[in-house]
Design a protein around this motif. Structure first.
Motif, mmCIF file in Angstrom:
data_model
loop_
_atom_site.group_PDB
_atom_site.id
_atom_site.type_symbol
_atom_site.label_atom_id
_atom_site.label_comp_id
_atom_site.label_asym_id
_atom_site.label_seq_id
_atom_site.Cartn_x
_atom_site.Cartn_y
_atom_site.Cartn_z
ATOM 1 N N GLY A 138 0.837 -1.209 0.000
ATOM 2 C CA GLY A 138 0.000 0.000 0.000
ATOM 3 C C GLY A 138 0.863 1.247 0.000
ATOM 4 O O GLY A 138 0.611 2.204 -0.745
ATOM 5 N N SER A 139 1.898 1.255 0.823
ATOM 6 C CA SER A 139 2.808 2.404 0.886
ATOM 7 C C SER A 139 3.563 2.557 -0.424
ATOM 8 O O SER A 139 3.770 3.662 -0.918
ATOM 9 C CB SER A 139 3.813 2.224 2.034
ATOM 10 O OG SER A 139 3.130 2.092 3.243
ATOM 11 N N ARG A 198 -9.301 -5.685 9.922
ATOM 12 C CA ARG A 198 -7.957 -5.142 10.150
ATOM 13 C C ARG A 198 -7.373 -5.546 11.500
ATOM 14 O O ARG A 198 -6.163 -5.577 11.690
ATOM 15 C CB ARG A 198 -7.980 -3.613 10.030
ATOM 16 C CG ARG A 198 -7.713 -3.132 8.628
ATOM 17 C CD ARG A 198 -6.234 -2.784 8.449
ATOM 18 N NE ARG A 198 -5.809 -2.914 7.055
ATOM 19 C CZ ARG A 198 -4.545 -3.034 6.682
ATOM 20 N NH1 ARG A 198 -3.590 -3.025 7.578
ATOM 21 N NH2 ARG A 198 -4.217 -3.172 5.428
HETATM 22 N N1 LIG Z 1 0.734 6.351 10.113
HETATM 23 C C1 LIG Z 1 -0.155 5.727 9.344
HETATM 24 N N2 LIG Z 1 -1.301 5.269 9.866
HETATM 25 C C2 LIG Z 1 -2.204 4.598 9.128
HETATM 26 N N3 LIG Z 1 -2.044 4.345 7.816
HETATM 27 C C3 LIG Z 1 -0.914 4.775 7.214
HETATM 28 C C4 LIG Z 1 0.084 5.484 7.945
HETATM 29 N N4 LIG Z 1 1.102 5.763 7.111
HETATM 30 C C5 LIG Z 1 0.741 5.279 5.895
HETATM 31 N N5 LIG Z 1 -0.468 4.687 5.964
HETATM 32 C C6 LIG Z 1 -1.213 3.989 4.886
HETATM 33 O O1 LIG Z 1 -1.344 2.608 5.231
HETATM 34 C C7 LIG Z 1 -1.690 1.890 4.045
HETATM 35 C C8 LIG Z 1 -1.166 0.460 4.131
HETATM 36 O O2 LIG Z 1 0.200 0.484 4.270
HETATM 37 P P1 LIG Z 1 1.174 -0.744 3.955
HETATM 38 O O3 LIG Z 1 0.818 -1.368 2.681
HETATM 39 O O4 LIG Z 1 2.534 -0.207 4.136
HETATM 40 O O5 LIG Z 1 0.899 -1.735 5.142
HETATM 41 P P2 LIG Z 1 0.103 -3.109 5.153
HETATM 42 O O6 LIG Z 1 -1.228 -2.898 4.477
HETATM 43 O O7 LIG Z 1 0.100 -3.590 6.554
HETATM 44 O O8 LIG Z 1 1.038 -4.032 4.297
HETATM 45 P P3 LIG Z 1 0.566 -5.078 3.221
HETATM 46 O O9 LIG Z 1 -0.100 -4.249 2.136
HETATM 47 O O10 LIG Z 1 1.791 -5.736 2.738
HETATM 48 O O11 LIG Z 1 -0.378 -6.005 3.939
HETATM 49 C C9 LIG Z 1 -1.112 2.703 2.902
HETATM 50 O O12 LIG Z 1 -2.153 3.103 2.063
HETATM 51 C C10 LIG Z 1 -0.491 3.921 3.568
HETATM 52 O O13 LIG Z 1 -0.740 5.099 2.856
#
Ligand SMILES: Nc1ncnc2c1ncn2[C@@H]1O[C@H](COP(=O)(O)OP(=O)(O)OP(=O)(O)O)[C@@H](O)[C@H]1O
Length: 551
Positions: free
Chosen positions: A245-246, A345
């Motif tokens: 996502g990032s 989540r």
């Molecule tokens: N401090 C924050 N708090 C909540 N969301 C954030 C923050 N910083 C960035 N995000 C957003 O969180 C979303 C998910 O991030 P990321 O993909 O890095 O993590 P993840 O979903 O846990 O990983 P994966 O996609 O591999 O499961 C991104 O859209 C990002 O923009």
């Protein structure tokens, strides 16, 4: 202790002599041809230039000296591209078989060089010189690992000559970054992105003298808003520490920023800065696709060594408006799975993924839609002209029907779950995307298809699966399907009687690089060749470290 060219091995001097002779012969031939005196001089000058250039580029030895490597003395030679060390073995008249084996280190793999000193515990500076240490990467499969070569010699002068020359060679004009903008998402996956950066990445950046400007993101969209406004001039690249996502947010931000800077709201513009990805998510598909492993050290070494890889991207637009830039989109099963996972989540990412997969399979339903695509060849032929003319418009293929899943991927989407990728038939820079359309079938056949992604091949050998190499895709859902609220109840029995509700809404959700994106009415996906550069390289298969046992 360094020696000049006279002291080079006989073999090398011979080869230099041969080269000079060859040059003289060529020169004589040219002189004969040109005839006139003025031209003769010109010719001579040109040849001298050529010889100089050749000597400059040749593997001439820049430095040669004696160092201890391990416990033995070695004859060490440095050229512009490599360091070679040959053990010095005293002559033994009885032993004719021992041939010293040289060690070789390519300077392209060296990211730092330091002077070694003897220091007491707690001593911060000074200390007797011990030699030089070269910090390099070595390959173990697809993994890059840090390694060190110690060259010991107590002469300060000798050591400094070697240190300065080596430093100059590894920091000369190159793609290696000096200053990076780093974004860390502290909430990714297990919330350990900051720790991963501090523990595995920051020390490598420090060692390689890479300066950083760090932003720890506070919410979704934070990285995009910083990237829209910050001055990019001083940076050599951007780094994302987080999950898919990032990464998606930053890739979108880089291309979007290039578009803003170029004042080109219609046409995508190639991102100016490369992006490095330090994987800290649960799947890390983009990172895996350019590193072959989910490993922060491998990722950081690709960055410090300046390994650049151009990558195709897609633009997603609806009703003429750009919605997003990204690498992949899933409609149907992939979108429904993500929507279910996002609602849970609070679960761990593995449990969340397995829950969503099982639940979506249990409620498997096709989407009724119109699917149109432009085969890759046609658009490649026309892409130079930069316009989509009537002929291309005519070559769209359109099908209407029920689809369980439609995926469009401009990168192979490798991951530890799918080592050969969700789209093994596409590559990072082939200028097209893979369209995988799975028509309506029974649940058991669909599960068979899914299971084959984890094994080596065969996932597309079903009559209900079609794949195409495309440069554009359009999806128009005929009826937008919604789920009743109670569907998310944990009681399985309920679903069997729940009717499919035909929603009146004019929007649907698409899974774009692991993020749910709302789209109005229809989506047009176009592939843009080499729109972004990532730190990494093309890999054909990812290291498989996990297996999914839920289906
Ligand atoms: N401090 C924050 N708090 C909540 N969301 C954030 C923050 N910083 C960035 N995000 C957003 O969180 C979303 C998910 O991030 P990321 O993909 O890095 O993590 P993840 O979903 O846990 O990983 P994966 O996609 O591999 O499961 C991104 O859209 C990002 O923009």
């Amino acid at each position: 202790m360094s020696e000049n060219e006279e002291d080079l091995p006989r073999e090398q001097s011979d080869s230099t002599k041969k080269k000079k002779k060859k040059k003289e012969k060529q020169s004589a031939k040219k002189k004969k041809k040109n005839g006139e005196k003025g031209e003769e001089e010109k010719c001579k000058e040109e040849e001298e230039e050529e010889v100089k250039e050749e000597e400059k580029n040749s593997e001439g030895v820049l430095l040669r000296g004696i160092f201890k490597v391990g416990k033995k003395s070695h004859d060490v030679l440095l050229t512009r591209t490599r360091l070679t060390w040959i053990p010095i073995i005293p002559e033994n008249p009885t032993d004719e078989t021992s041939v010293p084996q040289p060690g070789v280190l390519l300077l392209q793999d060296v990211y730092a060089v330091k002077v070694k000193r003897r220091r007491a515990a707690g001593q911060q500076s000074g200390g007797a010189v011990l030699g030089v240490a070269l910090f390099c990467c070595k390959r173990r499969g697809r993994r890059l690992e840090g390694d060190t070569l110690h060259l010991h010699n107590a002469s300060t002068e000798h050591t400094h000559i070697w240190y300065n020359t080596l430093k100059e060679l590894i920091t000369g004009p190159s793609t290696r970054p000096r200053y990076l903008k780093v974004f860390i998402n502290p909430c990714s996956h297990k919330k350990d992105a900051v720790h991963i950066y501090r523990e595995h990445v920051a020390p490598l950046f420090k060692m390689a003298d890479v300066r950083t400007d760090i932003t720890v993101t506070e919410k979704k969209g934070h990285a995009l808003s910083v990237m829209k406004e910050c001055k990019l001039d001083g940076y050599d690249g951007v780094v994302c520490v987080g999950g898919d996502g990032s990464v998606a947010e930053l890739c979108h931000a880089l291309v979007f920023r290039a578009q803003l800077d170029a004042g080109s709201p219609e046409k995508p513009v190639t991102a100016v800065l490369p992006l490095g990805i330090i994987p800290a998510g649960s799947t890390d598909v983009v990172s895996c696709s350019v590193h072959g492993v989910r490993d922060p050290v491998t990722a950081a070494l690709h960055i410090v060594l300046g390994h650049l890889q151009q990558v195709d991207m897609c633009s997603f637009s609806s009703l003429g408006q750009l919605v997003h830039f990204g690498f992949s989109a899933m409609f149907g099963f992939g979108g429904q799975c993500l929507a279910r996972a996002e609602k849970k989540r609070w679960m761990s990412s593995t449990r969340r993924r397995e829950y969503a997969l099982v639940k979506t399979l249990a409620r498997l339903r096709p989407e009724d839609c119109q699917l149109s695509f432009l085969p890759a060849k046609k658009t490649n032929r026309d892409k130079d002209s930069g316009s989509v003319d009537a002929e291309v418009e005519e070559s769209w293929t359109t099908n209407q029907g029920l689809y369980l899943s439609i995926s469009i991927m401009s990168v192979p989407c490798l991951s530890p779950h799918t080592p050969r990728g969700l789209a093994p038939n596409t590559s990072l820079t082939n200028g097209s995307a893979a369209l995988i359309a799975v028509g309506n079938t029974s649940r058991s056949e669909f599960i068979k298809h899914l299971k084959r992604y984890g094994s080596s091949s065969g996932q597309f050998s079903f009559s209900f699966v079609e794949t195409h190499d495309v440069s554009a895709v359009r999806i128009r859902p005929r009826s937008l399907v919604g789920w009743p609220e109670e569907e998310e109840s944990e009681e399985e029995g309920e679903s069997k009687t729940s009717p499919i509700i035909q929603s009146e809404a004019s929007a649907f959700t698409l899974n774009i690089d692991g993020e749910l994106v709302e789209i109005a009415n229809e989506v047009l996906i176009r592939v843009h060749p080499r729109l972004i550069t990532l730190y990494g390289e093309e890999v054909d298969e990812a290291e498989s470290t996990v297996s999914c046992s839920c289906i």
